[in-house]
Design an enzyme around this catalytic site. Structure first.
Site, PDB file in Angstrom:
ATOM      1  N   TRP A   1      30.070  44.574  47.027  1.00 46.64           N
ATOM      2  CA  TRP A   1      29.818  43.124  47.036  1.00 46.64           C
ATOM      3  C   TRP A   1      29.355  42.613  45.675  1.00 46.64           C
ATOM      4  CZ3 TRP A   1      26.802  43.465  52.303  1.00 46.64           C
ATOM      5  CH2 TRP A   1      27.730  43.644  53.326  1.00 46.64           C
TER       6      TRP A   1
ATOM      7  N   HIS B   1      30.611  52.439  37.528  1.00 44.26           N
ATOM      8  CA  HIS B   1      31.588  51.371  37.802  1.00 44.26           C
ATOM      9  C   HIS B   1      31.965  50.738  36.457  1.00 44.26           C
ATOM     10  CE1 HIS B   1      33.362  47.593  39.085  1.00 44.26           C
ATOM     11  NE2 HIS B   1      33.561  48.168  40.264  1.00 44.26           N
TER      12      HIS B   1
ATOM     13  N   GLU C   1      32.342  47.837  35.485  1.00 39.11           N
ATOM     14  CA  GLU C   1      31.534  46.675  35.081  1.00 39.11           C
ATOM     15  C   GLU C   1      30.193  47.126  34.504  1.00 39.11           C
ATOM     16  OE1 GLU C   1      31.872  44.517  38.776  1.00 39.11           O
ATOM     17  OE2 GLU C   1      34.006  44.217  38.363  1.00 39.11           O
TER      18      GLU C   1
ATOM     19  N   SER D   1      42.003  45.588  43.424  1.00 41.64           N
ATOM     20  CA  SER D   1      42.819  44.595  44.122  1.00 41.64           C
ATOM     21  C   SER D   1      43.423  45.101  45.435  1.00 41.64           C
ATOM     22  CB  SER D   1      43.907  44.045  43.195  1.00 41.64           C
ATOM     23  OG  SER D   1      43.322  43.355  42.109  1.00 41.64           O
TER      24      SER D   1
ATOM     25  N   GLY E   1      36.530  45.381  46.318  1.00 43.13           N
ATOM     26  CA  GLY E   1      35.638  44.359  45.780  1.00 43.13           C
ATOM     27  C   GLY E   1      35.872  43.030  46.484  1.00 43.13           C
ATOM     28  N   GLY E   2      36.648  42.162  45.843  1.00 36.95           N
ATOM     29  CA  GLY E   2      36.856  40.796  46.331  1.00 36.95           C
ATOM     30  C   GLY E   2      37.192  40.699  47.813  1.00 36.95           C
TER      31      GLY E   2
HETATM   32  C1  PEP Z   1      35.758  46.936  42.324  1.00 34.45           C
HETATM   33  O1  PEP Z   1      35.076  46.152  41.679  1.00 34.45           O
HETATM   34  O2  PEP Z   1      35.374  48.090  42.502  1.00 34.45           O
HETATM   35  C2  PEP Z   1      37.032  46.472  42.870  1.00 34.45           C
HETATM   36  C3  PEP Z   1      37.858  47.363  43.303  1.00 34.45           C
HETATM   37  O3  PEP Z   1      37.234  45.104  42.874  1.00 34.45           O
HETATM   38  P1  PEP Z   1      38.517  44.342  43.471  1.00 34.45           P
HETATM   39  O4  PEP Z   1      38.827  44.939  44.808  1.00 34.45           O
HETATM   40  O5  PEP Z   1      38.098  42.915  43.562  1.00 34.45           O
HETATM   41  O6  PEP Z   1      39.643  44.551  42.503  1.00 34.45           O
END
Ligand code: PEP
Length: 233
Positions: free
Chosen positions: A12, A89, A91, A194, A215-216
């Site tokens: 999240w 991660h 980020e 994604s 993620g999203g």
């Molecule tokens: C993530 O941040 O680990 C990720 C997979 O994000 P998203 O699913 O939004 O690409």
């Protein structure tokens, strides 16, 4: 060969927990098939644990205590009831300059504290363009190849939050390569980048893909439900 039980992580990030607390059929509550773990912001860890979700930290510091203003120790994550923790991660690597050496210390410390580390690795767009993916992954994994009881999340940086993904076959091949480097061949290797309710089943059909870090799409209850449903064995 019997189908392996998959792992779905809901990352999240720095967003509010998207919860319907009292929904008994919440896709965020793990029934063990697949294993579902939510990774809320630090302030929401406690309430998620109280609600009987399986919960992981988004970050943990290897030291047990000390002068690290704003950080959280792995040991403390375990103490409040977390079972998992994300390590490295992209980020965190980008915004907090986490190095491979630091990430390896996190993985080691998580294991010592009784947490399952989810080690995130992945190439960026330039590295992919220059055909350096394998080299990059091998370097990121180097210090952790002998570790047991971790999960590896292959997350190509260019696919995170962009709506672009590698093909299922490409991910399958990359996971095969990652597995070839690991000492423990039974390590779960999950894909992140994604993943949606639409494409999840395709990824989960591949032999080498043991689940997903989402993620999203994990912030949207019904979409996340589709992903969890696609992961049932
Ligand atoms: C993530 O941040 O680990 C990720 C997979 O994000 P998203 O699913 O939004 O690409």
């Amino acid at each position: 060969m019997p189908k392996k039980k998959l792992f779905i992580g809901a990352n999240w990030k720095m967003n509010q927990a998207p919860l319907l607390w009292d929904a008994s059929d919440s896709p965020y509550r793990s029934n063990g098939n697949p294993d579902v773990v939510v990774f809320p912001s630090s302030l929401d860890l406690h309430s998620c644990i109280q609600e009987k979700f399986a919960v992981g930290g988004q970050y943990g510091r290897p030291e047990a205590a000390g002068a690290f203003t704003g950080d959280i120790a792995m040991k403390e994550l375990r103490k409040v009831g977390c079972t998992h923790v994300l390590c490295g991660h992209s980020e965190r690597r980008r915004h907090h300059e986490e190095s491979d050496a630091f990430v390896a210390k996190q993985v080691e410390s998580a294991l010592q504290c009784g947490l399952t580390p989810v080690l995130c690795i992945g190439e960026n767009a330039d590295q992919r363009e220059m055909d350096e993916t394998k080299e990059v992954l091998a370097e990121q994994l180097l210090r952790c190849v002998a570790m047991k009881d971790m999960i590896v999340a292959y997350e190509p940086v260019w696919a995170i939050g962009t709506g672009r993904t590698p093909t299922q076959k490409e991910v399958d091949e990359t996971h095969k390569f990652i597995r070839s480097l690991l000492k423990d061949k039974s390590t779960r290797i999950i894909y992140g980048g994604s993943v949606t309710g639409e494409n999840a089943a395709g990824f989960f059909a591949e032999e080498e893909i043991d689940g997903a870090l989402v993620g999203g799409a994990s912030l949207k209850l019904e979409e996340f439900r589709k992903i969890v449903t696609a992961a049932k064995r």
